[in-house]
Scaffold this motif. Structure first.
Motif, PDB file in Angstrom:
ATOM      1  N   PRO A   1       4.610  10.634  41.384  1.00  0.00           N
ATOM      2  CA  PRO A   1       3.566  10.176  42.502  1.00  0.00           C
ATOM      3  C   PRO A   1       2.970  11.692  43.175  1.00  0.00           C
ATOM      4  CG  PRO A   1       5.609   8.971  42.639  1.00  0.00           C
ATOM      5  CD  PRO A   1       5.790  10.260  41.734  1.00  0.00           C
ATOM      6  N   ILE A   2       3.585  12.491  43.305  1.00  0.00           N
ATOM      7  CA  ILE A   2       2.960  13.993  43.755  1.00  0.00           C
ATOM      8  C   ILE A   2       1.909  14.449  42.810  1.00  0.00           C
ATOM      9  CG2 ILE A   2       3.581  16.210  44.277  1.00  0.00           C
ATOM     10  CD1 ILE A   2       6.690  15.203  45.154  1.00  0.00           C
ATOM     11  N   PHE A   3       2.261  14.394  41.473  1.00  0.00           N
ATOM     12  CA  PHE A   3       1.330  14.823  40.738  1.00  0.00           C
ATOM     13  C   PHE A   3      -0.100  13.976  40.679  1.00  0.00           C
ATOM     14  CE2 PHE A   3      -0.702  14.610  36.382  1.00  0.00           C
ATOM     15  CZ  PHE A   3      -1.091  16.162  36.345  1.00  0.00           C
ATOM     16  N   LYS A   4       0.252  12.627  40.624  1.00  0.00           N
ATOM     17  CA  LYS A   4      -0.864  11.819  40.647  1.00  0.00           C
ATOM     18  C   LYS A   4      -1.556  11.903  41.914  1.00  0.00           C
ATOM     19  CE  LYS A   4      -1.870   6.795  40.117  1.00  0.00           C
ATOM     20  NZ  LYS A   4      -1.088   5.644  40.233  1.00  0.00           N
ATOM     21  N   GLY A   5      -1.120  11.946  42.974  1.00  0.00           N
ATOM     22  CA  GLY A   5      -1.627  12.359  44.538  1.00  0.00           C
ATOM     23  C   GLY A   5      -2.803  13.324  44.417  1.00  0.00           C
ATOM     24  N   GLN A   6      -2.328  14.415  43.750  1.00  0.00           N
ATOM     25  CA  GLN A   6      -2.983  15.807  43.850  1.00  0.00           C
ATOM     26  C   GLN A   6      -3.944  15.718  42.688  1.00  0.00           C
ATOM     27  OE1 GLN A   6      -2.974  18.153  45.868  1.00  0.00           O
ATOM     28  NE2 GLN A   6      -1.154  17.602  46.706  1.00  0.00           N
ATOM     29  N   LEU A   7      -3.864  14.893  41.664  1.00  0.00           N
ATOM     30  CA  LEU A   7      -4.809  14.687  40.567  1.00  0.00           C
ATOM     31  C   LEU A   7      -6.053  13.803  40.993  1.00  0.00           C
ATOM     32  CD1 LEU A   7      -5.388  15.246  37.404  1.00  0.00           C
ATOM     33  CD2 LEU A   7      -4.650  12.737  37.396  1.00  0.00           C
ATOM     34  N   LEU A   8      -5.602  12.907  41.996  1.00  0.00           N
ATOM     35  CA  LEU A   8      -6.728  11.901  42.314  1.00  0.00           C
ATOM     36  C   LEU A   8      -7.432  12.600  43.586  1.00  0.00           C
ATOM     37  CD1 LEU A   8      -4.847   8.405  42.526  1.00  0.00           C
ATOM     38  CD2 LEU A   8      -6.619   9.143  40.737  1.00  0.00           C
ATOM     39  N   GLN A   9      -6.802  13.367  44.214  1.00  0.00           N
ATOM     40  CA  GLN A   9      -7.354  14.164  45.408  1.00  0.00           C
ATOM     41  C   GLN A   9      -8.349  15.250  44.740  1.00  0.00           C
ATOM     42  OE1 GLN A   9      -4.848  15.923  48.028  1.00  0.00           O
ATOM     43  NE2 GLN A   9      -6.493  17.178  49.340  1.00  0.00           N
ATOM     44  N   ALA A  10      -8.051  15.959  43.742  1.00  0.00           N
ATOM     45  CA  ALA A  10      -8.828  16.684  43.043  1.00  0.00           C
ATOM     46  C   ALA A  10     -10.084  16.069  42.385  1.00  0.00           C
ATOM     47  CB  ALA A  10      -8.403  17.591  41.923  1.00  0.00           C
TER      48      ALA A  10
ATOM     49  N   ALA B   1       6.026  22.174  44.845  1.00  0.00           N
ATOM     50  CA  ALA B   1       5.617  20.901  45.050  1.00  0.00           C
ATOM     51  C   ALA B   1       6.711  20.149  44.229  1.00  0.00           C
ATOM     52  CB  ALA B   1       4.272  20.427  44.626  1.00  0.00           C
ATOM     53  N   LEU B   2       7.044  20.481  43.378  1.00  0.00           N
ATOM     54  CA  LEU B   2       8.006  19.767  42.338  1.00  0.00           C
ATOM     55  C   LEU B   2       9.439  20.143  42.337  1.00  0.00           C
ATOM     56  CD1 LEU B   2       5.362  19.069  39.448  1.00  0.00           C
ATOM     57  CD2 LEU B   2       5.644  17.628  41.476  1.00  0.00           C
ATOM     58  N   GLU B   3       9.811  21.085  42.946  1.00  0.00           N
ATOM     59  CA  GLU B   3      11.078  21.618  42.759  1.00  0.00           C
ATOM     60  C   GLU B   3      12.173  20.752  43.402  1.00  0.00           C
ATOM     61  OE1 GLU B   3      13.638  25.380  44.919  1.00  0.00           O
ATOM     62  OE2 GLU B   3      11.434  25.322  45.196  1.00  0.00           O
ATOM     63  N   GLY B   4      13.116  20.704  42.141  1.00  0.00           N
ATOM     64  CA  GLY B   4      14.396  19.941  42.509  1.00  0.00           C
ATOM     65  C   GLY B   4      14.147  18.273  42.401  1.00  0.00           C
ATOM     66  N   ARG B   5      12.846  18.068  41.654  1.00  0.00           N
ATOM     67  CA  ARG B   5      12.492  16.496  41.506  1.00  0.00           C
ATOM     68  C   ARG B   5      12.446  16.057  40.032  1.00  0.00           C
ATOM     69  NH1 ARG B   5      10.099  15.280  46.570  1.00  0.00           N
ATOM     70  NH2 ARG B   5       8.941  16.919  47.466  1.00  0.00           N
ATOM     71  N   GLY B   6      12.952  14.779  39.807  1.00  0.00           N
ATOM     72  CA  GLY B   6      12.902  14.459  38.263  1.00  0.00           C
ATOM     73  C   GLY B   6      11.462  13.981  38.238  1.00  0.00           C
ATOM     74  N   ALA B   7      11.393  13.403  36.961  1.00  0.00           N
ATOM     75  CA  ALA B   7      10.079  12.900  36.536  1.00  0.00           C
ATOM     76  C   ALA B   7       9.531  11.710  37.378  1.00  0.00           C
ATOM     77  CB  ALA B   7      10.121  12.379  35.114  1.00  0.00           C
ATOM     78  N   GLN B   8      10.364  10.940  37.876  1.00  0.00           N
ATOM     79  CA  GLN B   8       9.878   9.685  38.510  1.00  0.00           C
ATOM     80  C   GLN B   8       9.536   9.996  39.732  1.00  0.00           C
ATOM     81  OE1 GLN B   8       9.686   7.343  36.620  1.00  0.00           O
ATOM     82  NE2 GLN B   8      10.530   5.754  37.728  1.00  0.00           N
ATOM     83  N   ASP B   9      10.241  11.029  40.644  1.00  0.00           N
ATOM     84  CA  ASP B   9       9.764  11.473  41.673  1.00  0.00           C
ATOM     85  C   ASP B   9       8.679  12.477  41.795  1.00  0.00           C
ATOM     86  OD1 ASP B   9      11.780  10.207  43.107  1.00  0.00           O
ATOM     87  OD2 ASP B   9      13.255  11.885  42.889  1.00  0.00           O
ATOM     88  N   SER B  10       8.348  13.195  40.606  1.00  0.00           N
ATOM     89  CA  SER B  10       7.394  14.087  40.617  1.00  0.00           C
ATOM     90  C   SER B  10       6.064  13.384  40.442  1.00  0.00           C
ATOM     91  CB  SER B  10       7.623  15.197  39.347  1.00  0.00           C
ATOM     92  OG  SER B  10       8.810  15.870  39.639  1.00  0.00           O
TER      93      SER B  10
END
Length: 183
Positions: free
Chosen positions: A172-181, A161-170
């Motif tokens: 929103p993905i992490f936050k979205g998964q966290l909020l969904q959980a 999910a986070l492959e090849g992404r820096g902190a700024q791009d990672s």
């Protein structure tokens, strides 16, 4: 950074209110330490020109690194920004921050004073901090199932999910998964 501090002593014995006005020139860096110290006050109203025109307060986002750091400082110190209307050419440079919801009320923009490009902001500091209706949802962590939460987040293939992404791009993905959980 230039600032003025006033301590308002209440006769009701409910504690003091610290009111602070500051101006942060665009190149000043000592602001974050001072905000951290001020936010420890029992009741704080911090107002002034903070020079962060690129901040979007609705989404708590900013374009520039310095503005993102300012937003992080505000969040880390549990401060609320209470001005809702832009003042200068659509930007909110002048802010009113508080550490107590309901401490500041009846906010009005009154136009500029003389030939200044700043708006006059009028508001009341409420003696008895009343409960305001928050737009934020507060979680009841006593009812949380942390085992399920850990399990849901553990099912996500984070490497892919986070492959090849820096902190700024990672983020929103992490936050979205966290909020969904969380839901």
């Amino acid at each position: 950074m230039e600032n003025l501090q006033v301590r308002i002593k209440l006769s009701t014995g409910t504690g003091d209110i610290r009111a602070e006005v500051c101006y942060r020139p665009p190149d000043q860096g000592d602001l974050y330490r001072q905000i951290g110290t001020a936010s420890c006050s029992q009741a704080l109203v911090l107002m002034g020109d903070f020079n962060h025109a690129d901040i979007c307060w609705r989404g708590n986002t900013a374009e520039h690194k310095q503005s993102r750091k300012f937003l992080e400082c505000i969040g880390d110190n549990f401060l609320l920004q209470v001005i809702e209307e832009p003042m200068r050419r659509g930007a909110m440079l002048d802010l009113v921050l508080t550490n107590k919801e309901g401490l500041v009320g009846d906010m009005k923009l009154k136009g500029s004073l003389g030939c200044s490009d700043h708006e006059t902001v009028e508001f009341k500091i409420l003696r008895a901090v009343r409960r305001a209706h928050s737009k934020l949802t507060t979680l009841d962590l006593r009812r949380a199932d942390f085992g399920l939460f850990r399990d849901l987040l553990g099912r996500i293939p984070w490497d892919k999910a986070l492959e090849g992404r820096g902190a700024q791009d990672s983020w929103p993905i992490f936050k979205g998964q966290l909020l969904q959980a969380q839901e």
